[in-house]
Design a protein around this motif. Structure first.
Motif, PDB file in Angstrom:
ATOM      1  N   ALA A 160      36.031  32.232 -18.457  1.00 14.64           N
ATOM      2  CA  ALA A 160      35.305  30.994 -18.164  1.00 14.64           C
ATOM      3  C   ALA A 160      35.166  30.803 -16.651  1.00 14.64           C
ATOM      4  O   ALA A 160      34.113  30.382 -16.162  1.00 14.64           O
ATOM      5  CB  ALA A 160      36.020  29.804 -18.793  1.00 14.64           C
ATOM      6  N   PHE A 161      36.201  31.136 -15.906  1.00 13.30           N
ATOM      7  CA  PHE A 161      36.102  30.992 -14.451  1.00 13.30           C
ATOM      8  C   PHE A 161      35.053  31.942 -13.874  1.00 13.30           C
ATOM      9  O   PHE A 161      34.185  31.529 -13.106  1.00 13.30           O
ATOM     10  CB  PHE A 161      37.446  31.229 -13.745  1.00 13.30           C
ATOM     11  CG  PHE A 161      37.273  31.288 -12.246  1.00 13.30           C
ATOM     12  CD1 PHE A 161      36.984  30.131 -11.530  1.00 13.30           C
ATOM     13  CD2 PHE A 161      37.316  32.492 -11.559  1.00 13.30           C
ATOM     14  CE1 PHE A 161      36.756  30.176 -10.149  1.00 13.30           C
ATOM     15  CE2 PHE A 161      37.105  32.548 -10.181  1.00 13.30           C
ATOM     16  CZ  PHE A 161      36.820  31.386  -9.476  1.00 13.30           C
ATOM     17  N   PHE A 162      35.131  33.216 -14.244  1.00 17.02           N
ATOM     18  CA  PHE A 162      34.199  34.181 -13.639  1.00 17.02           C
ATOM     19  C   PHE A 162      32.754  33.941 -14.075  1.00 17.02           C
ATOM     20  O   PHE A 162      31.825  34.395 -13.408  1.00 17.02           O
ATOM     21  CB  PHE A 162      34.647  35.623 -13.912  1.00 17.02           C
ATOM     22  CG  PHE A 162      35.863  36.017 -13.125  1.00 17.02           C
ATOM     23  CD1 PHE A 162      35.870  35.950 -11.733  1.00 17.02           C
ATOM     24  CD2 PHE A 162      37.028  36.443 -13.761  1.00 17.02           C
ATOM     25  CE1 PHE A 162      36.997  36.296 -10.990  1.00 17.02           C
ATOM     26  CE2 PHE A 162      38.161  36.801 -13.030  1.00 17.02           C
ATOM     27  CZ  PHE A 162      38.145  36.726 -11.649  1.00 17.02           C
ATOM     28  N   SER A 177      29.022  29.596 -11.696  1.00 14.52           N
ATOM     29  CA  SER A 177      28.009  30.078 -10.752  1.00 14.52           C
ATOM     30  C   SER A 177      28.663  30.570  -9.458  1.00 14.52           C
ATOM     31  O   SER A 177      29.765  30.134  -9.109  1.00 14.52           O
ATOM     32  CB  SER A 177      27.033  28.949 -10.420  1.00 14.52           C
ATOM     33  OG  SER A 177      27.691  27.999  -9.591  1.00 14.52           O
ATOM     34  N   GLU A 178      27.956  31.480  -8.768  1.00 12.55           N
ATOM     35  CA  GLU A 178      28.451  32.002  -7.492  1.00 12.55           C
ATOM     36  C   GLU A 178      28.819  30.866  -6.546  1.00 12.55           C
ATOM     37  O   GLU A 178      29.852  30.874  -5.893  1.00 12.55           O
ATOM     38  CB  GLU A 178      27.369  32.870  -6.808  1.00 12.55           C
ATOM     39  CG  GLU A 178      27.195  34.248  -7.410  1.00 12.55           C
ATOM     40  CD  GLU A 178      28.491  35.040  -7.495  1.00 12.55           C
ATOM     41  OE1 GLU A 178      29.181  35.160  -6.452  1.00 12.55           O
ATOM     42  OE2 GLU A 178      28.835  35.504  -8.596  1.00 12.55           O
ATOM     43  N   LYS A 217      32.461  30.137  -4.939  1.00  9.87           N
ATOM     44  CA  LYS A 217      32.630  30.199  -3.471  1.00  9.87           C
ATOM     45  C   LYS A 217      33.353  28.973  -2.915  1.00  9.87           C
ATOM     46  O   LYS A 217      34.006  29.055  -1.878  1.00  9.87           O
ATOM     47  CB  LYS A 217      31.261  30.315  -2.775  1.00  9.87           C
ATOM     48  CG  LYS A 217      30.581  31.668  -2.956  1.00  9.87           C
ATOM     49  CD  LYS A 217      30.978  32.628  -1.845  1.00  9.87           C
ATOM     50  CE  LYS A 217      29.983  33.789  -1.802  1.00  9.87           C
ATOM     51  NZ  LYS A 217      30.556  35.002  -1.225  1.00  9.87           N
ATOM     52  N   ARG A 218      33.230  27.847  -3.622  1.00  6.29           N
ATOM     53  CA  ARG A 218      33.929  26.647  -3.159  1.00  6.29           C
ATOM     54  C   ARG A 218      35.441  26.831  -3.184  1.00  6.29           C
ATOM     55  O   ARG A 218      36.178  26.110  -2.530  1.00  6.29           O
ATOM     56  CB  ARG A 218      33.575  25.434  -4.057  1.00  6.29           C
ATOM     57  CG  ARG A 218      32.146  24.962  -3.965  1.00  6.29           C
ATOM     58  CD  ARG A 218      32.055  23.433  -4.142  1.00  6.29           C
ATOM     59  NE  ARG A 218      33.004  22.892  -5.130  1.00  6.29           N
ATOM     60  CZ  ARG A 218      32.713  22.667  -6.408  1.00  6.29           C
ATOM     61  NH1 ARG A 218      31.508  22.928  -6.885  1.00  6.29           N
ATOM     62  NH2 ARG A 218      33.623  22.152  -7.222  1.00  6.29           N
ATOM     63  N   TYR A 219      35.900  27.800  -3.978  1.00  7.87           N
ATOM     64  CA  TYR A 219      37.347  28.028  -4.111  1.00  7.87           C
ATOM     65  C   TYR A 219      37.823  29.227  -3.294  1.00  7.87           C
ATOM     66  O   TYR A 219      38.929  29.716  -3.480  1.00  7.87           O
ATOM     67  CB  TYR A 219      37.708  28.197  -5.592  1.00  7.87           C
ATOM     68  CG  TYR A 219      37.385  26.957  -6.391  1.00  7.87           C
ATOM     69  CD1 TYR A 219      38.161  25.810  -6.254  1.00  7.87           C
ATOM     70  CD2 TYR A 219      36.276  26.916  -7.249  1.00  7.87           C
ATOM     71  CE1 TYR A 219      37.862  24.650  -6.959  1.00  7.87           C
ATOM     72  CE2 TYR A 219      35.973  25.762  -7.963  1.00  7.87           C
ATOM     73  CZ  TYR A 219      36.769  24.632  -7.812  1.00  7.87           C
ATOM     74  OH  TYR A 219      36.464  23.484  -8.507  1.00  7.87           O
ATOM     75  N   GLU A 256      38.444  22.303 -10.520  1.00  9.81           N
ATOM     76  CA  GLU A 256      38.044  21.050 -11.172  1.00  9.81           C
ATOM     77  C   GLU A 256      37.337  21.292 -12.509  1.00  9.81           C
ATOM     78  O   GLU A 256      37.529  20.547 -13.464  1.00  9.81           O
ATOM     79  CB  GLU A 256      37.086  20.267 -10.265  1.00  9.81           C
ATOM     80  CG  GLU A 256      37.747  19.658  -9.041  1.00  9.81           C
ATOM     81  CD  GLU A 256      36.719  19.294  -7.975  1.00  9.81           C
ATOM     82  OE1 GLU A 256      35.586  18.900  -8.347  1.00  9.81           O
ATOM     83  OE2 GLU A 256      37.053  19.418  -6.776  1.00  9.81           O
ATOM     84  N   GLU A 257      36.508  22.333 -12.545  1.00  9.12           N
ATOM     85  CA  GLU A 257      35.698  22.584 -13.742  1.00  9.12           C
ATOM     86  C   GLU A 257      36.534  23.025 -14.948  1.00  9.12           C
ATOM     87  O   GLU A 257      36.067  22.968 -16.081  1.00  9.12           O
ATOM     88  CB  GLU A 257      34.647  23.672 -13.466  1.00  9.12           C
ATOM     89  CG  GLU A 257      33.551  23.274 -12.496  1.00  9.12           C
ATOM     90  CD  GLU A 257      33.989  23.300 -11.021  1.00  9.12           C
ATOM     91  OE1 GLU A 257      33.139  22.985 -10.177  1.00  9.12           O
ATOM     92  OE2 GLU A 257      35.151  23.640 -10.711  1.00  9.12           O
TER      93      GLU A 257
END
Length: 318
Positions: free
Chosen positions: A60-62, A65-66, A70-72, A126-127
């Motif tokens: 689910a993480f991968f 979206s790019e 990138k925020r992480y 967060e997601e």
């Protein structure tokens, strides 16, 4: 004896009250690590349900979206925590096929750990509200399994059974979920992961993610490591090889590309790199030195050794 697969060992032998069974495990894992540096371990602490939950969280993480991923990504941490995007870490001569993206979970030490260093905090997504909880549950179970393996190895080389406990608990270990995307075009001489040895004490890899793993035997021959679904593949890293003065072998291994009809499948792999506390001395153990095998290495701490190696592979800039 020609081996086409790595030896399989049962942790419940070591945990049993029967001293003969316990010793059998010590002998089996010890001689495997002298010979090939790899075993497949069953009856460990990472149960199937937790392993499945971890895979679904990681996928689910991968799939985010790019720009979300990138925020992480935290450049300032040198990739120690959070997301590391494609092509940041590579074998020499980077090629298309070698690309991978990964995530790092790190240690969350106990209140009474008395550490001499501060570990960076883990990064929360967060997601995916369950991601960190599931990741850290798996982290703890793999760490626990690893500590029992180190107890067996301590006995094998003639140390007190609990010699590694202090160094390895609350150590600088890393759980690294990796995503290798589908292969689109014929890779030019690149494989999913080039031949390498691991830096740490021992590495634990979930069997389900070991597809394509090959291990270099003493005679130079590459053999397939084919664990069962519920086994962990566990190998010796360079720190332990050095500490035991080459008695236990850190074996070169690689991940080959899948057959062409499986190129459209992504691959997920989740290694756990068990590191000690940085101040652990890796000096060659007296128990592993003799006239026949004199001391091979300078004295060094785990932290100094790690820094040296991270500079060599380009993750830390000098």
């Amino acid at each position: 004896m020609s081996m086409t697969n790595i030896p399989s060992v049962n942790l419940s032998d070591f945990l049993s009250d029967d001293p003969k069974r316990k010793q059998k495990f010590v002998n089996e894992i010890g001689s495997a690590y002298e010979e090939i540096g790899f075993v497949a371990l069953n009856h460990h602490f990472l149960d199937e349900k937790l392993a499945e939950e971890l895979y679904s969280q990681v996928k689910a993480f991968f799939e985010l979206s790019e720009e979300t991923k990138k925020r992480y990504e935290r450049e300032d941490l040198g990739g120690q925590r959070g997301y590391v995007s494609f092509g940041k870490e590579h074998a020499k001569g980077k090629k298309e096929g070698d690309l991978k993206e990964f995530w790092h979970f790190g240690q969350e030490p106990a209140q009474d750990a008395n550490l001499t260093e501060d570990y960076p905090d883990n990064i929360h997504i967060e997601e995916l509200p369950q991601f960190n909880e599931v990741g850290m549950q798996a982290y703890k179970m793999l760490e626990k399994t690893g500590i029992y393996v180190l107890r067996a190895l301590a006995l094998y080389v003639g140390l007190d059974e609990f010699y590694f406990d202090h160094w390895a608990s609350n150590g600088n270990s890393i759980l690294r979920p990796i995503h290798y995307p589908p292969i689109k075009t014929e890779p030019k001489g690149a494989v999913r992961a080039g031949a390498h040895g691991d830096i740490n004490l021992i590495t634990l890899l979930m069997g389900a993610s070991a597809g394509g793993l090959q291990v270099k035997r003493k005679d130079g021959e590459w053999i397939d490591a084919i664990p069962k679904q519920d086994e962990l593949v566990i190998n010796v890293g360079d720190m332990l090889e050095r500490h035991t003065n080459n008695k236990l072998k850190s074996t070169i291994h690689r991940v080959t590309n899948p057959p062409k009809d499986e190129w459209d499948k992504p691959r997920y792999s989740i290694p756990f790199f068990l590191h000690p506390r940085s101040e652990m001395p890796l000096d060659c153990l007296e128990e592993c030195t003799s006239e026949d095998n004199p001391k091979q290495y300078e004295d060094i701490t785990a932290g100094e050794f790690l820094t040296q190696r991270l500079i060599e592979i380009g993750l830390i800039k000098k």
